[in-house]
Each structure stands twice: as structure tokens, then as C-alpha cells.
Design an enzyme around this catalytic site. Structure first.
Site, mmCIF file in Angstrom:
data_model
loop_
_atom_site.group_PDB
_atom_site.id
_atom_site.type_symbol
_atom_site.label_atom_id
_atom_site.label_comp_id
_atom_site.label_asym_id
_atom_site.label_seq_id
_atom_site.Cartn_x
_atom_site.Cartn_y
_atom_site.Cartn_z
ATOM 1 N N GLY A 240 0.767 -1.242 0.000
ATOM 2 C CA GLY A 240 0.000 0.000 0.000
ATOM 3 C C GLY A 240 0.795 1.286 0.000
ATOM 4 N N PRO A 276 4.829 -5.239 -0.544
ATOM 5 C CA PRO A 276 4.915 -3.996 -1.315
ATOM 6 C C PRO A 276 4.903 -4.263 -2.817
ATOM 7 C CG PRO A 276 7.096 -4.646 -0.608
ATOM 8 C CD PRO A 276 6.147 -5.650 -0.002
ATOM 9 N N GLY A 277 4.210 -3.429 -3.551
ATOM 10 C CA GLY A 277 4.220 -3.526 -5.013
ATOM 11 C C GLY A 277 4.704 -2.211 -5.602
ATOM 12 N N ARG A 278 3.810 -1.254 -5.618
ATOM 13 C CA ARG A 278 4.073 0.041 -6.264
ATOM 14 C C ARG A 278 5.333 0.726 -5.734
ATOM 15 N NH1 ARG A 278 -0.530 3.075 -8.139
ATOM 16 N NH2 ARG A 278 -1.693 1.838 -6.634
ATOM 17 N N ARG A 314 -4.282 3.281 -16.273
ATOM 18 C CA ARG A 314 -4.555 3.959 -15.005
ATOM 19 C C ARG A 314 -5.311 5.295 -15.156
ATOM 20 N NH1 ARG A 314 -1.420 5.503 -11.636
ATOM 21 N NH2 ARG A 314 -2.537 4.656 -9.867
ATOM 22 N N TYR A 318 -8.734 5.182 -13.215
ATOM 23 C CA TYR A 318 -8.749 5.852 -11.894
ATOM 24 C C TYR A 318 -8.521 7.355 -11.993
ATOM 25 C CZ TYR A 318 -6.921 1.061 -11.206
ATOM 26 O OH TYR A 318 -6.673 -0.289 -11.272
ATOM 27 N N CYS A 343 -10.427 4.589 -29.892
ATOM 28 C CA CYS A 343 -11.667 5.272 -30.242
ATOM 29 C C CYS A 343 -12.619 5.392 -29.057
ATOM 30 C CB CYS A 343 -12.317 4.555 -31.414
ATOM 31 S SG CYS A 343 -11.230 4.614 -32.831
ATOM 32 N N GLU A 344 -12.167 6.062 -28.027
ATOM 33 C CA GLU A 344 -12.996 6.347 -26.861
ATOM 34 C C GLU A 344 -12.528 7.656 -26.270
ATOM 35 O OE1 GLU A 344 -13.570 3.634 -23.700
ATOM 36 O OE2 GLU A 344 -13.405 1.879 -24.986
ATOM 37 N N TYR A 372 1.691 -1.294 -12.222
ATOM 38 C CA TYR A 372 0.327 -1.329 -12.764
ATOM 39 C C TYR A 372 0.265 -0.661 -14.139
ATOM 40 C CZ TYR A 372 -0.340 -2.556 -7.898
ATOM 41 O OH TYR A 372 -0.233 -3.150 -6.667
#
Ligand code: LLP
Length: 419
Positions: A240, A276-278, A314, A318, A343-344, A372
Site C-alpha cells: 500500500g 509492497p508492489g508500487r 490507469r 482511476y 476510439c474512446e 500497474y
């Protein structure tokens, strides 16, 4: 701190110029820095070194590339995995099975069995029934599965709703006030060594106070479980820790985190586990892209780049912010929108942002894309799957190929009754 710096006006990853990588591999491409990965891995390790017993499991969902995992394995990191696929990756990267923690709210029976077959270090149980199934599987094979119970402490992590996991209404863990009764029942089961508890309240936490509040609740629970006669030897405090996405943004440091953990967990007398990741890989990667057009529009011009929401999801998912900077900036700035070719309207990285002046053919990067990023990429709009490059000093290697639409189509079948 990272190792992406400008030399003679040109952005480099360590000692390799970004244009040199783009010329050889093309764009878009993720570029990772080994020195940055190592720096963050050792910063966290050092910050926790004063604790009596620590286990570090990199949350490989953040960046599952085998070369990245190899760098972290050499730093002594194990893995936190959430699927059979991630478990296979951790092992393929040379992480010992006993250093693997299996998290995840929906592990299938086949995945639990795979974990047993491989002899992984710990299962993080998300509900009582999962513990029953695991105990039965293990017992039938004459095994005892090491496990902890994930609790939901009902703490607001103060992060984006889609990456908050520790509120009562979230799908994760068992309510902390039900943990004792579930523990009482599960701990009796043959086939299970229920040895502790786990939490993970959310991701990209830039302040420590929500983590501290959650850890204190866990400390109270550990005391309660011990008072009821349970043996508690392991507590998994999850991941986190956030990273700075905005230039100049300050976030809690590894040292501050280590000091808080030492204070809160004093006297717990357990092995503390972290996922831990990020924090490890976020700033160790950039997404390199080429400007296709600068398109006039009713308001600000659109910088249309060759990276899109399928490469870096991302911002679309988010509303996440990633710094955008020219690889060879002129020093001039303008206010523009940044969008990809998909195309969005959601395929927009920034609106009305002051950025380096760029023109068609220029290279630019999205920063803080090592976590991520590639792991969440898709081939939407039948775009190629984005490749990855790892730099170390003055060397670089393609560590994931660009997967072309032809390869994807090769896995599709048209039944005879359609032809
Ligand atoms: N442990 C568990 C049980 C997790 O669910 C996660 C992340 C981690 C550890 C690692 O968290 P970290 O240290 O990286 O914050 N795709 C989102 C992030 C999703 C995080 C999911 N769980 C994003 O791009 O922001």
C-alpha cells in the site's frame, strides 16, 4: 528517487538514451531501470532491518515481468501472488516456493492445490470456507498448509475508491470482530497450520496514519487471539505504500514507514510480512511514446500520442495522473490535452495540462509507469501488446516482446459453420 535523468538535454534511463531504445524497439515501449528497482528494494529492506524477523514479498501484480522479478529475487524478495499464473511466474523467476505468499479473494480449488503441490510458504485465507477447503485438500494428501486469516479492519485508506480494500463493505478479508470465532474453528482443523493474520487496506497510500490505525487494530486482535490460547507467529501487514506521481509531491518515506512499524509492532513477537508492489517498481519505469499529431481543437490542442489506454490504463480507470515530458524538451511550454489513438473519449491521459511543447515525431514519456502499467495492458482496438525493456547501466534488453495482432489472431479459431 529514480535513475531517469537528462544528459545533454536528452532523457536517459541510467546511461542509455531513450531515443536509442525507441530507435531499436519502436514505441510505445515500457522502459525499466534496474538501479531504481534495486534502490527501492534495498531502501525498504534497510528501513525494516531493525525489526526482529521480516519477510518481504513483492506484490507481483504490480509488475510481473520475469526480468523485473529476477532483479527483486536477487534482492532477497519473495512474492505475493494472487493467481496460479502469478505463482508460476514467481517460481519461474527463481523465487523459492517457501517465500511465496498466496493472497486473493477468489482462489479456486485448482489454485489452492497448485500452492500445495509447490509447497508455498503461506496461504492468506479470505473466508472461513476457503480455510475448510484448503484444510481438507492438505489433510487428504498428508500435508499441513501454513496459513493466516486476512481480516478487514474497517479503516478508510484515504485513497481512490477503486483501490481501497479495508472498508467493511469491501470484498476483502473477514470482519475483524468475527476473526476470533473463525480462528477458533479453523485452527482445530487438521491439515491447517493457522499461524497468524493478514491485512491490506488499499494502495497508493501517501500518508501513514490509515496504515497505523489498521496495524493497531491488528495488534489488539493478536493479543485477543493469544489470550484465547492461539499461537500467533506471523502477521502480514500487506502493501500500500504510495509513490509520488506529481513532480515535487512528497509521500511517506521507507524510513518513516519503518519507524512507524517498529513503534506499533513493538512486543508483538512475530515474523512481520510485507507485500509492497508500487513502492518498489512505480518510479522504476516510464512509458515511452511518440507524438503522432498535434491536433487543433475547439479548446486546447490535442497531443495525440502512439500510447493509449490499452497500454497504460490507469488514467482511464482511476483518473490517475502521470507526468508527461518530452524526451528532448525545447524549454517551451504550452497547455494541451494528451490522448491516445483508441476510439474512446476515455482514452485521454490529461486535459488542459501545461506540458513541454512537442510536435509530430517527437518522443515523450509518461513517468511513474513501472507499477500497474504493462501488467494491465491489453490489445484493445487490436493494437499490439506493448513491449518492455530493462536497462542496467549502459546496457539494455528487450524483456517482453511486442506481441503483434497476427500472433493474437493465431490463437483465434473460426468454426467451420461460420466459414
Ligand atoms: N497485497 C495485496 C493483498 C494487494 O491486493 C495489493 C494490491 C498489494 C499487496 C500491493 O499493493 P501496493 O503496495 O502496490 O499498493 N491497479 C491499481 C492498484 C491495485 C492494487 C491492488 N492490490 C492502480 O493502478 O493503482
Amino acid at each position: 528517487m529514480d535513475h531517469f535523468n537528462r544528459k545533454n538535454g536528452v532523457l536517459h534511463a541510467e546511461d542509455v538514451s531513450i531515443p536509442a531504445i525507441a530507435a531499436e524497439v519502436g514505441t510505445p515501449v515500457y522502459v525499466y531501470s534496474t538501479a531504481t528497482l534495486e534502490r527501492h528494494a534495498s531502501a525498504l529492506k534497510n528501513a525494516l532491518a531493525g525489526l526482529p524477523s521480516v519477510h518481504l514479498a513483492f506484490a507481483i501484480k504490480a509488475n510481473p515481468n520475469l526480468a523485473v522479478l529476477g532483479v527483486l529475487a536477487r534482492q532477497g524478495y519473495g512474492a505475493d501472488v494472487v493467481s496460479g499464473g502469478e505463482l508460476k511466474r514467481a517460481l519461474a523467476a527463481g523465487m523459492p516456493a517457501e517465500d511465496v505468499v498466496f493472497s486473493g479473494v477468489g482462489k479456486t480449488r485448482a489454485e489452492l492445490q497448485l500452492g500445495l503441490d509447490e509447497g508455498i510458504g503461506q496461504f492468506n485465507l479470505e473466508l472461513e470456507e476457503e480455510g475448510e477447503v484448503l484444510a481438507d485438500l492438505a489433510h487428504a494428501q498428508g500435508k499441513t498448509a501454513p496459513a493466516v486469516l486476512r481480516v478487514n479492519p474497517d479503516v478508510d485508506a484515504g485513497t481512490h475508491a477503486k483501490i481501497s480494500t479495508g472498508k467493511a463493505e469491501n470484498k476483502f478479508g473477514v470482519a475483524i470482530d468475527r476473526a476470533l470465532e473463525i480462528f477458533d474453528r479453523l485452527a482445530k482443523r487438521p491439515g491447517l497450520n493457522l499461524r497468524g493474520v493478514a491485512i491490506h487496506i488499499g494502495s497508493q497510500l501517501t500518508e501513514l496514519s490509515p496504515l497505523e490505525a489498521a496495524y493497531k487494530r491488528v495488534g489488539e486482535l493478536v493479543a485477543q487471539l493469544r489470550a484465547a490460547g492461539h499461537t500467533i507467529t506471523h502477521v502480514d501487514l500487506g502493501g500500500g505504500l504510495g509513490v509520488p506521481y506529481h513532480a515535487g509531491q512528497t509521500v511517506s518515506t521507507a524510513e518513516e514507514f519503518g519507524a512507524m512499524v517498529a513503534r506499533v509492532t513493538q512486543g508483538w513477537n512475530v515474523t512481520l510480512m510485507f507485500e509492497p508492489g508500487r513502492f518498489i517498481c512505480g518510479n522504476a519505469g516510464v512509458l515511452v511514446t511518440e507524438v503522432i499529431w498535434v491536433k487543433p481543437a475547439a479548446g486546447n490542442p490535442y497531443v495525440i500520442v502512439d500510447a493509449a489506454m490499452n497500454d497504460l490504463a490507469r488514467p482511464a480507470l482511476y483518473d490517475a495522473y502521470h507526468e508527461f515530458e518530452a524526451v528532448e524538451p525545447t524549454g517551451e511550454k504550452f497547455v494541451a490535452n494528451i490522448a491516445g489513438p483508441v476510439c474512446e473519449t476515455g482514452d485521454t491521459f490529461a486535459m488542459g495540462r501545461e506540458i513541454d511543447v512537442v510536435k509530430s515525431g517527437d518522443l515523450a514519456v509518461f513517468r511513474t509507469a513501472g507499477a500497474y502499467g504493462a501488467t494491465m495492458a491489453s490489445t484493445y482496438n487490436s493494437r499490439a501488446l506493448v513491449p518492455e525493456v530493462l536497462v542496467s547501466g549502459d546496457r539494455f534488453a528487450v524483456v517482453a516482446d511486442r506481441i503483434q495482432p497476427e500472433t493474437i489472431m493465431g490463437a483465434e479459431r473460426v468454426p467451420e459453420w461460420v466459414r
